[in-house]
Design a protein around this motif. Structure first.
Motif, PDB file in Angstrom:
ATOM      1  N   LEU A 154       0.839  -1.190   0.000  1.00 34.62           N
ATOM      2  CA  LEU A 154       0.000   0.000   0.000  1.00 34.62           C
ATOM      3  C   LEU A 154       0.885   1.256   0.000  1.00 34.62           C
ATOM      4  N   ILE A 155       0.372   2.328  -0.565  1.00 36.07           N
ATOM      5  CA  ILE A 155       1.133   3.586  -0.638  1.00 36.07           C
ATOM      6  C   ILE A 155       0.374   4.641   0.154  1.00 36.07           C
ATOM      7  N   PRO A 156       0.955   5.161   1.235  1.00 37.37           N
ATOM      8  CA  PRO A 156       0.209   6.039   2.139  1.00 37.37           C
ATOM      9  C   PRO A 156       0.377   7.535   1.908  1.00 37.37           C
ATOM     10  N   THR A 157       1.072   7.947   0.833  1.00 32.92           N
ATOM     11  CA  THR A 157       1.245   9.375   0.584  1.00 32.92           C
ATOM     12  C   THR A 157       0.928   9.703  -0.867  1.00 32.92           C
ATOM     13  N   MET A 158       0.412  10.913  -1.074  1.00 37.98           N
ATOM     14  CA  MET A 158       0.048  11.343  -2.423  1.00 37.98           C
ATOM     15  C   MET A 158       1.270  11.402  -3.334  1.00 37.98           C
ATOM     16  N   ASP A 159       2.366  11.950  -2.830  1.00 41.03           N
ATOM     17  CA  ASP A 159       3.559  12.125  -3.666  1.00 41.03           C
ATOM     18  C   ASP A 159       4.137  10.800  -4.135  1.00 41.03           C
ATOM     19  N   ALA A 160       3.915   9.727  -3.383  1.00 36.66           N
ATOM     20  CA  ALA A 160       4.403   8.413  -3.795  1.00 36.66           C
ATOM     21  C   ALA A 160       3.402   7.696  -4.691  1.00 36.66           C
ATOM     22  N   LEU A 161       2.117   8.010  -4.551  1.00 37.46           N
ATOM     23  CA  LEU A 161       1.073   7.316  -5.317  1.00 37.46           C
ATOM     24  C   LEU A 161       0.981   7.812  -6.754  1.00 37.46           C
ATOM     25  N   VAL A 162       1.114   9.114  -6.954  1.00 38.67           N
ATOM     26  CA  VAL A 162       0.776   9.723  -8.238  1.00 38.67           C
ATOM     27  C   VAL A 162       1.760   9.434  -9.379  1.00 38.67           C
ATOM     28  N   PRO A 163       3.072   9.334  -9.141  1.00 36.03           N
ATOM     29  CA  PRO A 163       3.995   9.235 -10.285  1.00 36.03           C
ATOM     30  C   PRO A 163       3.736   8.070 -11.239  1.00 36.03           C
ATOM     31  N   GLN A 164       3.403   6.877 -10.751  1.00 36.47           N
ATOM     32  CA  GLN A 164       3.151   5.775 -11.679  1.00 36.47           C
ATOM     33  C   GLN A 164       1.914   6.051 -12.527  1.00 36.47           C
ATOM     34  N   ILE A 165       0.885   6.620 -11.922  1.00 38.30           N
ATOM     35  CA  ILE A 165      -0.326   6.948 -12.669  1.00 38.30           C
ATOM     36  C   ILE A 165       0.013   7.919 -13.795  1.00 38.30           C
ATOM     37  N   VAL A 166       0.776   8.950 -13.466  1.00 39.33           N
ATOM     38  CA  VAL A 166       1.154   9.959 -14.457  1.00 39.33           C
ATOM     39  C   VAL A 166       1.990   9.343 -15.573  1.00 39.33           C
ATOM     40  N   ALA A 167       2.941   8.502 -15.214  1.00 37.60           N
ATOM     41  CA  ALA A 167       3.803   7.884 -16.221  1.00 37.60           C
ATOM     42  C   ALA A 167       2.990   7.024 -17.182  1.00 37.60           C
ATOM     43  N   GLU A 168       2.028   6.271 -16.669  1.00 33.34           N
ATOM     44  CA  GLU A 168       1.224   5.419 -17.548  1.00 33.34           C
ATOM     45  C   GLU A 168       0.285   6.251 -18.420  1.00 33.34           C
ATOM     46  N   LEU A 169      -0.257   7.330 -17.884  1.00 33.52           N
ATOM     47  CA  LEU A 169      -1.126   8.180 -18.701  1.00 33.52           C
ATOM     48  C   LEU A 169      -0.337   8.874 -19.801  1.00 33.52           C
ATOM     49  N   LEU A 170       0.880   9.282 -19.512  1.00 40.34           N
ATOM     50  CA  LEU A 170       1.712   9.911 -20.544  1.00 40.34           C
ATOM     51  C   LEU A 170       2.116   8.919 -21.626  1.00 40.34           C
ATOM     52  N   ALA A 171       2.151   7.641 -21.287  1.00 42.68           N
ATOM     53  CA  ALA A 171       2.522   6.615 -22.261  1.00 42.68           C
ATOM     54  C   ALA A 171       1.361   6.226 -23.184  1.00 42.68           C
ATOM     55  N   GLU A 172       0.142   6.619 -22.833  1.00 46.96           N
ATOM     56  CA  GLU A 172      -1.025   6.324 -23.665  1.00 46.96           C
ATOM     57  C   GLU A 172      -1.012   7.207 -24.914  1.00 46.96           C
ATOM     58  N   PRO A 173      -1.556   6.732 -26.037  1.00 54.66           N
ATOM     59  CA  PRO A 173      -1.660   7.589 -27.216  1.00 54.66           C
ATOM     60  C   PRO A 173      -2.443   8.852 -26.875  1.00 54.66           C
ATOM     61  N   PRO A 174      -1.954  10.017 -27.286  1.00 46.44           N
ATOM     62  CA  PRO A 174      -2.610  11.272 -26.899  1.00 46.44           C
ATOM     63  C   PRO A 174      -3.920  11.506 -27.639  1.00 46.44           C
ATOM     64  N   VAL A 175      -5.017  11.391 -26.928  1.00 47.43           N
ATOM     65  CA  VAL A 175      -6.343  11.755 -27.423  1.00 47.43           C
ATOM     66  C   VAL A 175      -6.970  12.642 -26.347  1.00 47.43           C
ATOM     67  N   PRO A 176      -8.006  13.410 -26.673  1.00 45.47           N
ATOM     68  CA  PRO A 176      -8.662  14.217 -25.635  1.00 45.47           C
ATOM     69  C   PRO A 176      -9.035  13.331 -24.438  1.00 45.47           C
ATOM     70  N   THR A 177      -8.635  13.767 -23.262  1.00 50.94           N
ATOM     71  CA  THR A 177      -8.768  12.914 -22.070  1.00 50.94           C
ATOM     72  C   THR A 177      -9.404  13.693 -20.925  1.00 50.94           C
ATOM     73  N   VAL A 178     -10.349  13.039 -20.261  1.00 53.44           N
ATOM     74  CA  VAL A 178     -11.028  13.579 -19.087  1.00 53.44           C
ATOM     75  C   VAL A 178     -10.641  12.728 -17.884  1.00 53.44           C
ATOM     76  N   LEU A 179     -10.274  13.391 -16.798  1.00 60.41           N
ATOM     77  CA  LEU A 179     -10.028  12.699 -15.540  1.00 60.41           C
ATOM     78  C   LEU A 179     -11.219  12.911 -14.620  1.00 60.41           C
ATOM     79  N   LEU A 180     -11.720  11.812 -14.051  1.00 60.75           N
ATOM     80  CA  LEU A 180     -12.832  11.888 -13.105  1.00 60.75           C
ATOM     81  C   LEU A 180     -12.439  11.158 -11.830  1.00 60.75           C
ATOM     82  N   GLY A 181     -12.505  11.841 -10.698  1.00 57.29           N
ATOM     83  CA  GLY A 181     -12.162  11.221  -9.433  1.00 57.29           C
ATOM     84  C   GLY A 181     -13.286  11.356  -8.442  1.00 57.29           C
ATOM     85  N   HIS A 182     -13.582  10.257  -7.741  1.00 56.30           N
ATOM     86  CA  HIS A 182     -14.634  10.285  -6.720  1.00 56.30           C
ATOM     87  C   HIS A 182     -14.015  10.267  -5.333  1.00 56.30           C
TER      88      HIS A 182
END
Length: 248
Positions: free
Chosen positions: A60-88
């Motif tokens: 488990l990852i208990p801090t925001m700064d440690a959680l976010v980088p992998q998410i960002v790296a994978e999103l940047l690796a996706e083909p660039p199309v218009p993208t919406v982020l939705l968080g609950h």
């Protein structure tokens, strides 16, 4: 394991990508039915945090700064199309922090941030003890989660399931309790949409509107009938609103 999960194959040449960030204790399966609410040309992706579902064996990852980088790296690796982020709930803060980093990296195809059932976090250091906010007891955590309702509230009545899920809830509440926004964070370029239930005990409409401060783009608020998990009965409406063309 990858953190991006698809419950239907990505379309060829998608018109839009909708990336969904779950709440505290939540997992990608919370959004399993969402692809069925949208046109097949929309690529629907859910974020899986470590320690649950396909990533159950990961720490488990208990801090925001440690959680976010992998998410960002994978999103940047996706083909660039218009993208919406939705968080609950917790996912709204994770999506916001992810978008800050995505825009800082120069990505300009992230067009909208939808923040659901979450108040804009304060800036500055976490309050409380020297290590951050004082830890909640297990009883506090269970009371907090059950008070919000949600699709899996019955879990807490089963002793075995309770012991299985408590570490995840404890981790996620530690993360959100200690998370603070950077006081010098730049304004987002993307549009922001705040979503809330009219009976959410954690978020009033004026509090939802505080999100207008984080963007130089457009800002709108939408209020639905229901509590903190209003989006369960309104999933189709929320999905279509998130994926609507800009200006619609």
């Amino acid at each position: 394991m990858p953190c991006l999960v698809r419950h239907r194959p990505a379309p060829a040449g998608p018109s839009l990508r909708l990336v969904c960030f779950p709440h505290a204790g939540g997992s990608p399966s919370f959004f399993r039915g969402w692809p069925g609410h949208l046109d097949p040309s929309v690529d629907v992706v859910a974020v899986g945090y470590p320690g649950r579902e396909s990533r159950f064996g990961e720490p488990l990852i208990p801090t925001m700064d440690a959680l976010v980088p992998q998410i960002v790296a994978e999103l940047l690796a996706e083909p660039p199309v218009p993208t919406v982020l939705l968080g609950h709930s917790m996912g709204a803060s994770v999506a916001y922090e992810s978008l800050l980093r995505l825009e800082a990296a120069g990505a300009d195809h992230f067009t909208r941030l939808c923040v659901s059932s979450r108040r804009l976090a304060a800036t500055g250091p976490a309050a409380g003890t020297a290590a951050g906010v004082a830890a909640r007891t297990d009883a506090d955590l269970i009371a907090a989660v059950t008070a919000l309702g949600g699709p899996h509230v019955e879990v807490w009545k089963d002793p075995d399931l309770r012991e299985l899920f408590l570490p995840v809830i404890r981790n996620d509440y530690h993360l959100v309790d200690n998370y603070r926004r950077r006081a010098d964070a730049p304004a987002l370029r993307a549009d922001v949409v705040a979503l809330t239930g009219d009976r959410d005990p954690r978020l009033s409409v004026p509090q939802a509107e505080e999100w207008s401060a984080v963007t130089s783009g457009s800002f709108t608020t939408h209020v639905f009938e229901g509590g903190h998990f209003y989006l369960v009965p309104h999933a189709e409406r929320v999905a279509r609103l998130a994926a609507a063309p800009r200006g619609a």
